[in-house]
Motif scaffolding. Structure first.
Motif, mmCIF file in Angstrom:
data_model
loop_
_atom_site.group_PDB
_atom_site.id
_atom_site.type_symbol
_atom_site.label_atom_id
_atom_site.label_comp_id
_atom_site.label_asym_id
_atom_site.label_seq_id
_atom_site.Cartn_x
_atom_site.Cartn_y
_atom_site.Cartn_z
ATOM 1 N N LEU A 245 -3.037 -7.195 -1.684
ATOM 2 C CA LEU A 245 -2.906 -6.024 -0.800
ATOM 3 C C LEU A 245 -4.219 -5.242 -0.796
ATOM 4 C CD1 LEU A 245 -1.167 -4.057 0.941
ATOM 5 C CD2 LEU A 245 -0.493 -2.941 -1.192
ATOM 6 N N HIS B 280 0.274 -10.356 -6.295
ATOM 7 C CA HIS B 280 0.102 -10.076 -4.865
ATOM 8 C C HIS B 280 -0.387 -8.649 -4.608
ATOM 9 C CE1 HIS B 280 4.126 -8.393 -5.553
ATOM 10 N NE2 HIS B 280 3.835 -7.595 -4.549
ATOM 11 N N HIS C 35 3.176 -9.561 -9.996
ATOM 12 C CA HIS C 35 2.413 -8.483 -9.349
ATOM 13 C C HIS C 35 1.016 -8.938 -8.931
ATOM 14 C CE1 HIS C 35 5.124 -5.061 -9.508
ATOM 15 N NE2 HIS C 35 5.545 -5.526 -10.676
ATOM 16 N N ASP D 8 4.545 -2.481 1.267
ATOM 17 C CA ASP D 8 3.746 -1.371 0.742
ATOM 18 C C ASP D 8 2.445 -1.268 1.530
ATOM 19 O OD1 ASP D 8 5.634 -0.907 -1.219
ATOM 20 O OD2 ASP D 8 4.663 -2.253 -2.653
ATOM 21 N N CYS E 181 4.863 -7.183 1.338
ATOM 22 C CA CYS E 181 5.915 -6.579 0.516
ATOM 23 C C CYS E 181 6.402 -5.251 1.092
ATOM 24 C CB CYS E 181 5.423 -6.366 -0.916
ATOM 25 S SG CYS E 181 4.070 -5.176 -1.019
ATOM 26 N N CYS F 157 3.729 0.086 -5.636
ATOM 27 C CA CYS F 157 4.129 0.112 -7.044
ATOM 28 C C CYS F 157 2.971 0.549 -7.952
ATOM 29 C CB CYS F 157 4.556 -1.295 -7.433
ATOM 30 S SG CYS F 157 3.204 -2.485 -7.272
HETATM 31 FE FE1 FES Z 1 3.922 -4.265 -3.102
HETATM 32 FE FE2 FES Z 1 2.901 -4.089 -5.610
HETATM 33 S S1 FES Z 1 4.918 -4.635 -4.980
HETATM 34 S S2 FES Z 1 1.896 -3.893 -3.724
#
Ligand code: FES
Length: 152
Positions: free
Chosen positions: A129, A125, A123, A59, A57, A82
Motif C-alpha cells: 500500500l 501487503h 501484513h 485502507d 484491503c 491498520c
Molecule cells: Fe490494509 Fe494494513 S490491513 S494496509
C-alpha cells in the motif's frame, strides 16, 4: 480506587498491551505505530505533490512530498489503515527524505519490510500500500514536471 493506584493499574495495562503488540509485530513497528514521525498533512505551500491511494484491503494511504531540484526535502503521510500501515507509511517517509526522486522510485515493498525488521506475513501487503502510493505520487510528479516544461 485511589488515583495513584489507578494510574499504576493503567500503566501496567498499557505495558501488557505494548508487550503483546511487540510479540505480534516487533519493537520497531510498534514504536513507529505509537509515535509516527512525519504524520499529517503539511500546509499547502509546503506540498509539491500529494497522492492518496486506496489499496485492495480498503485502507487508504496519502503522501505529501515537498520536492526541490529533484530532491525530496520533506515527506509526510496519513493513513486510515491498520497499525502496520501506519508503520509502513512512516518508514517510507523516513527512507525517502533527503533522497532524490530517482532513488525514491527505486524503493520496493521489500525495502520497507526490511527497514521495519520484517512485517508479519499477514501484513506484508501493508508495505505494498505504501509503495504503490509512493510510486503513484512520483508518477504524478513526473507528469507535472513534463507539463510545466511544455507550458514554458
Ligand atoms: Fe490494509 Fe494494513 S490491513 S494496509
Amino acid at each position: 480506587m485511589p488515583k495513584d493506584k489507578f494510574d499504576e493499574y493503567v500503566e501496567n495495562l498499557q505495558n501488557i498491551i505494548y508487550e503483546e503488540e511487540i510479540k505480534e509485530y516487533n519493537e520497531r513497528i510498534v514504536s513507529l505505530y505509537h509515535k509516527p514521525k512525519n504524520w499529517g498533512k503539511p500546509p499547502d505551500d509546503e506540498i509539491t505533490i500529494s497522492k492518496t491511494y486506496e489499496g485492495p484491503c480498503g485502507d487508504t494511504m496519502s503522501f505529501f512530498l515537498k520536492i526541490k531540484d529533484n530532491n525530496i526535502e520533506k515527506a509526510n503521510f496519513l493513513t486510515d489503515g491498520c497499525g502496520a500501515s501506519v508503520a509502513t507509511g512512516c518508514q517510507t517517509t523516513l527512507l525517502i527524505e533527503n533522497k532524490s526522486v530517482d532513488d525514491a522510485e527505486k524503493l520496493d515493498a521489500e525495502d520497507i519490510d526490511a527497514a521495519l525488521n520484517g512485517l508479519p506475513e499477514d501484513h506484508k501487503h501493508c508495505a505494498e500500500l505504501a509503495i504503490t502510493t509512493l510510486k503513484r505520487a512520483i508518477d504524478d510528479y513526473h507528469i507535472s514536471v513534463r507539463f510545466k516544461k511544455i507550458k514554458n
